[in-house]
Design a protein around this motif. Structure first.
Motif, PDB file in Angstrom:
ATOM      1  N   ALA A 153       0.848  -1.195   0.000  1.00 49.12           N
ATOM      2  CA  ALA A 153       0.000   0.000   0.000  1.00 49.12           C
ATOM      3  C   ALA A 153       0.881   1.241   0.000  1.00 49.12           C
ATOM      4  CB  ALA A 153      -0.905  -0.009   1.231  1.00 49.12           C
ATOM      5  N   ASP A 154       0.423   2.310  -0.656  1.00 45.41           N
ATOM      6  CA  ASP A 154       1.143   3.571  -0.623  1.00 45.41           C
ATOM      7  C   ASP A 154       1.120   4.133   0.798  1.00 45.41           C
ATOM      8  OD1 ASP A 154       1.812   3.735  -3.371  1.00 45.41           O
ATOM      9  OD2 ASP A 154      -0.248   4.321  -3.814  1.00 45.41           O
ATOM     10  N   LEU A 155       2.215   4.762   1.179  1.00 41.15           N
ATOM     11  CA  LEU A 155       2.332   5.336   2.514  1.00 41.15           C
ATOM     12  C   LEU A 155       1.924   6.800   2.509  1.00 41.15           C
ATOM     13  CD1 LEU A 155       5.798   3.924   3.643  1.00 41.15           C
ATOM     14  CD2 LEU A 155       3.549   3.190   4.433  1.00 41.15           C
ATOM     15  N   ALA A 156       1.183   7.187   3.527  1.00 38.72           N
ATOM     16  CA  ALA A 156       0.907   8.603   3.727  1.00 38.72           C
ATOM     17  C   ALA A 156       2.137   9.256   4.341  1.00 38.72           C
ATOM     18  CB  ALA A 156      -0.302   8.769   4.647  1.00 38.72           C
ATOM     19  N   ASP A 157       2.249  10.575   4.207  1.00 43.38           N
ATOM     20  CA  ASP A 157       3.387  11.285   4.792  1.00 43.38           C
ATOM     21  C   ASP A 157       3.436  11.025   6.287  1.00 43.38           C
ATOM     22  OD1 ASP A 157       4.111  12.313   2.366  1.00 43.38           O
ATOM     23  OD2 ASP A 157       3.081  14.225   2.646  1.00 43.38           O
ATOM     24  N   GLY A 158       4.615  10.624   6.759  1.00 47.28           N
ATOM     25  CA  GLY A 158       4.795  10.369   8.175  1.00 47.28           C
ATOM     26  C   GLY A 158       4.397   8.984   8.637  1.00 47.28           C
ATOM     27  N   GLU A 159       3.728   8.228   7.783  1.00 47.99           N
ATOM     28  CA  GLU A 159       3.310   6.878   8.161  1.00 47.99           C
ATOM     29  C   GLU A 159       4.522   5.948   8.156  1.00 47.99           C
ATOM     30  OE1 GLU A 159       0.164   3.399   6.656  1.00 47.99           O
ATOM     31  OE2 GLU A 159       0.371   5.300   5.567  1.00 47.99           O
ATOM     32  N   PRO A 160       4.711   5.146   9.218  1.00 49.13           N
ATOM     33  CA  PRO A 160       5.889   4.278   9.265  1.00 49.13           C
ATOM     34  C   PRO A 160       5.814   3.148   8.246  1.00 49.13           C
ATOM     35  CG  PRO A 160       4.425   3.806  11.110  1.00 49.13           C
ATOM     36  CD  PRO A 160       3.875   5.029  10.427  1.00 49.13           C
ATOM     37  N   ALA A 161       6.939   2.827   7.650  1.00 46.07           N
ATOM     38  CA  ALA A 161       7.016   1.709   6.711  1.00 46.07           C
ATOM     39  C   ALA A 161       6.934   0.397   7.471  1.00 46.07           C
ATOM     40  CB  ALA A 161       8.312   1.781   5.918  1.00 46.07           C
ATOM     41  N   THR A 162       6.277  -0.575   6.867  1.00 49.62           N
ATOM     42  CA  THR A 162       6.162  -1.902   7.483  1.00 49.62           C
ATOM     43  C   THR A 162       6.975  -2.947   6.725  1.00 49.62           C
ATOM     44  OG1 THR A 162       4.150  -2.387   6.215  1.00 49.62           O
ATOM     45  CG2 THR A 162       3.873  -1.398   8.402  1.00 49.62           C
ATOM     46  N   SER A 163       7.653  -2.558   5.661  1.00 50.84           N
ATOM     47  CA  SER A 163       8.497  -3.476   4.904  1.00 50.84           C
ATOM     48  C   SER A 163       9.621  -2.691   4.248  1.00 50.84           C
ATOM     49  CB  SER A 163       7.684  -4.192   3.818  1.00 50.84           C
ATOM     50  OG  SER A 163       7.351  -3.294   2.769  1.00 50.84           O
ATOM     51  N   TYR A 164      10.689  -3.403   3.882  1.00 54.04           N
ATOM     52  CA  TYR A 164      11.789  -2.714   3.206  1.00 54.04           C
ATOM     53  C   TYR A 164      11.347  -2.192   1.848  1.00 54.04           C
ATOM     54  CZ  TYR A 164      12.823  -7.036   0.529  1.00 54.04           C
ATOM     55  OH  TYR A 164      12.765  -8.130  -0.297  1.00 54.04           O
ATOM     56  N   HIS A 165      10.359  -2.844   1.211  1.00 50.46           N
ATOM     57  CA  HIS A 165       9.861  -2.327  -0.069  1.00 50.46           C
ATOM     58  C   HIS A 165       9.269  -0.931   0.112  1.00 50.46           C
ATOM     59  CE1 HIS A 165      10.586  -5.856  -2.458  1.00 50.46           C
ATOM     60  NE2 HIS A 165       9.872  -6.635  -1.674  1.00 50.46           N
ATOM     61  N   GLN A 166       8.494  -0.747   1.167  1.00 50.53           N
ATOM     62  CA  GLN A 166       7.909   0.567   1.408  1.00 50.53           C
ATOM     63  C   GLN A 166       8.988   1.595   1.713  1.00 50.53           C
ATOM     64  OE1 GLN A 166       5.004  -0.291   4.519  1.00 50.53           O
ATOM     65  NE2 GLN A 166       3.354  -0.264   3.015  1.00 50.53           N
ATOM     66  N   GLU A 167      10.016   1.201   2.471  1.00 46.43           N
ATOM     67  CA  GLU A 167      11.112   2.125   2.756  1.00 46.43           C
ATOM     68  C   GLU A 167      11.786   2.585   1.472  1.00 46.43           C
ATOM     69  OE1 GLU A 167      13.878   1.324   6.084  1.00 46.43           O
ATOM     70  OE2 GLU A 167      12.773  -0.558   6.299  1.00 46.43           O
ATOM     71  N   ILE A 168      12.071   1.639   0.587  1.00 46.82           N
ATOM     72  CA  ILE A 168      12.779   1.986  -0.648  1.00 46.82           C
ATOM     73  C   ILE A 168      11.888   2.802  -1.572  1.00 46.82           C
ATOM     74  CG2 ILE A 168      13.897   1.037  -2.702  1.00 46.82           C
ATOM     75  CD1 ILE A 168      14.732  -1.352  -0.911  1.00 46.82           C
ATOM     76  N   GLU A 169      10.612   2.423  -1.679  1.00 45.30           N
ATOM     77  CA  GLU A 169       9.700   3.217  -2.510  1.00 45.30           C
ATOM     78  C   GLU A 169       9.673   4.670  -2.031  1.00 45.30           C
ATOM     79  OE1 GLU A 169       5.797   1.801  -3.141  1.00 45.30           O
ATOM     80  OE2 GLU A 169       6.396  -0.046  -4.159  1.00 45.30           O
ATOM     81  N   ARG A 170       9.600   4.864  -0.719  1.00 42.04           N
ATOM     82  CA  ARG A 170       9.553   6.232  -0.191  1.00 42.04           C
ATOM     83  C   ARG A 170      10.835   6.981  -0.524  1.00 42.04           C
ATOM     84  NH1 ARG A 170       7.734   6.757   5.834  1.00 42.04           N
ATOM     85  NH2 ARG A 170       5.719   7.256   4.927  1.00 42.04           N
ATOM     86  N   LEU A 171      11.989   6.335  -0.367  1.00 48.45           N
ATOM     87  CA  LEU A 171      13.257   6.984  -0.697  1.00 48.45           C
ATOM     88  C   LEU A 171      13.313   7.370  -2.172  1.00 48.45           C
ATOM     89  CD1 LEU A 171      15.704   4.662   1.285  1.00 48.45           C
ATOM     90  CD2 LEU A 171      15.237   7.072   1.782  1.00 48.45           C
ATOM     91  N   ILE A 172      12.841   6.479  -3.029  1.00 49.54           N
ATOM     92  CA  ILE A 172      12.866   6.762  -4.469  1.00 49.54           C
ATOM     93  C   ILE A 172      11.946   7.926  -4.802  1.00 49.54           C
ATOM     94  CG2 ILE A 172      12.200   5.839  -6.726  1.00 49.54           C
ATOM     95  CD1 ILE A 172      13.212   3.094  -5.745  1.00 49.54           C
ATOM     96  N   ARG A 173      10.744   7.934  -4.219  1.00 51.40           N
ATOM     97  CA  ARG A 173       9.790   9.020  -4.526  1.00 51.40           C
ATOM     98  C   ARG A 173      10.325  10.382  -4.103  1.00 51.40           C
ATOM     99  NH1 ARG A 173       5.725   8.825  -1.558  1.00 51.40           N
ATOM    100  NH2 ARG A 173       5.888   6.859  -0.407  1.00 51.40           N
ATOM    101  N   LYS A 174      11.167  10.417  -3.085  1.00 57.46           N
ATOM    102  CA  LYS A 174      11.713  11.685  -2.590  1.00 57.46           C
ATOM    103  C   LYS A 174      13.046  12.044  -3.238  1.00 57.46           C
ATOM    104  CE  LYS A 174       9.563  11.532   2.001  1.00 57.46           C
ATOM    105  NZ  LYS A 174       9.813  11.531   3.478  1.00 57.46           N
ATOM    106  N   SER A 175      13.548  11.175  -4.112  1.00 56.53           N
ATOM    107  CA  SER A 175      14.910  11.329  -4.634  1.00 56.53           C
ATOM    108  C   SER A 175      15.049  12.309  -5.786  1.00 56.53           C
ATOM    109  CB  SER A 175      15.427   9.965  -5.099  1.00 56.53           C
ATOM    110  OG  SER A 175      14.702   9.534  -6.256  1.00 56.53           O
ATOM    111  N   GLY A 176      13.942  12.620  -6.448  1.00 62.29           N
ATOM    112  CA  GLY A 176      14.011  13.435  -7.657  1.00 62.29           C
ATOM    113  C   GLY A 176      14.148  12.620  -8.927  1.00 62.29           C
ATOM    114  N   LEU A 177      14.317  11.310  -8.799  1.00 64.81           N
ATOM    115  CA  LEU A 177      14.375  10.437  -9.961  1.00 64.81           C
ATOM    116  C   LEU A 177      12.997  10.261 -10.578  1.00 64.81           C
ATOM    117  CD1 LEU A 177      16.548   7.656  -8.324  1.00 64.81           C
ATOM    118  CD2 LEU A 177      17.176   8.780 -10.479  1.00 64.81           C
TER     119      LEU A 177
END
Length: 272
Positions: free
Chosen positions: A94-118
């Protein structure tokens, strides 16, 4: 690209190479990679971000497969300094809302990518047909003991994941897409075993394993009780509500996803 020597990555590398695309493969052991001759193979490791700088020089697009190690934000930072876009093999999260904690490494990486400018595309594969290879020893014995025989799964062929990845990497119009990719049908565990048996020419029986017995056995085998509990809950939910089926593969590629039966026919020797 990462994961180049894996089950999916090898198909991606071969398809890109055959299409005349320049491919640079990041591997831990170049000598043992056994990739096509035209592929540039470089040494690197996602667990050591400093090794990625040289590998990413002059790269436009990155296919990223995370190997399940601890997430290091520096990996995405290095990719963003060199590449323009990334295609990340994620899962059905599931997509994470701003500030919502990640429950898997996939969510962590997706969030990092979305904020990366790529520019990015997420390939959210629900589950792989190759995971049924874990039953191979039991198939050879003629009976598969596993929990939730009536759990219906929409397993996807690894070549469909690879084909979608190649299309996304080589064509426009996929930026910002979150593609949930599945097989074309939802089939119960017990039916999967029957189909595997037909592919190998042997009658294979299903036997439901009590959940508590499965929990003990899988925790001992996998070493992660939380992951085992999550898997058991998911399989149990698919008894009443079959795992969803999407038409993403057909929409992206213009042809239906490969069936589980076709996968078993290709992999029959792995069960013999």
């Amino acid at each position: 690209m990462t994961g180049a020597t894996g089950t999916i990555g090898r198909h991606i590398v071969s398809s890109l190479d055959e299409a005349g695309r320049r491919v640079r493969a990041l591997v831990r052991d170049p000598a043992g990679a056994a990739l096509p001759e035209g592929v540039e193979v470089v040494r690197g490791d996602l667990s050591s971000p400093g090794t990625l700088e040289a590998a990413l020089r002059d790269v436009e697009s990155v296919y990223l497969m995370w190997p399940g190690i601890a997430v290091d934000p520096r990996v995405v930072e290095v990719i963003a300094r060199h590449a323009e876009r990334v295609v990340y093999l994620s899962t059905d999260v599931a997509d994470l809302a701003d500030g919502e904690p990640a429950t898997s490494y996939h969510q962590e990486i997706e969030r990092l990518i979305r904020k990366s400018g790529l520019s990015w595309t997420f390939l959210r594969a629900i589950d792989f047909a190759t995971n049924t290879l874990g039953w191979a020893d039991q198939v050879r014995q003629g009976v598969v003991r596993w929990p939730y025989g009536q759990a219906s799964r929409s397993l996807i062929h690894e070549r469909d994941i690879a084909d979608v990845a190649v299309r996304v990497l080589t064509s426009p119009g996929h930026d910002g897409a979150r593609y949930v990719i599945t097989g074309p049908e939802s089939i119960t565990h017990a039916e999967q075993v029957r189909i595997i048996g037909e592919a190998v020419g042997r009658q294979v029986r299903w036997e439901d394993l009590p959940v508590e017995v499965a929990r003990r056995q899988l925790t001992a085998a996998w070493g992660n009780a939380a992951f085992v509990d999550a898997r058991l809950r998911a399989w149990g939910s698919f008894v009443e509500s079959p795992e969803r089926v999407t038409d993403t593969v057909e929409r992206v590629l213009g042809k239906p996803a490969r069936t589980f039966r076709s996968w078993t026919e290709e992999h029959a020797d792995d069960f013999r």
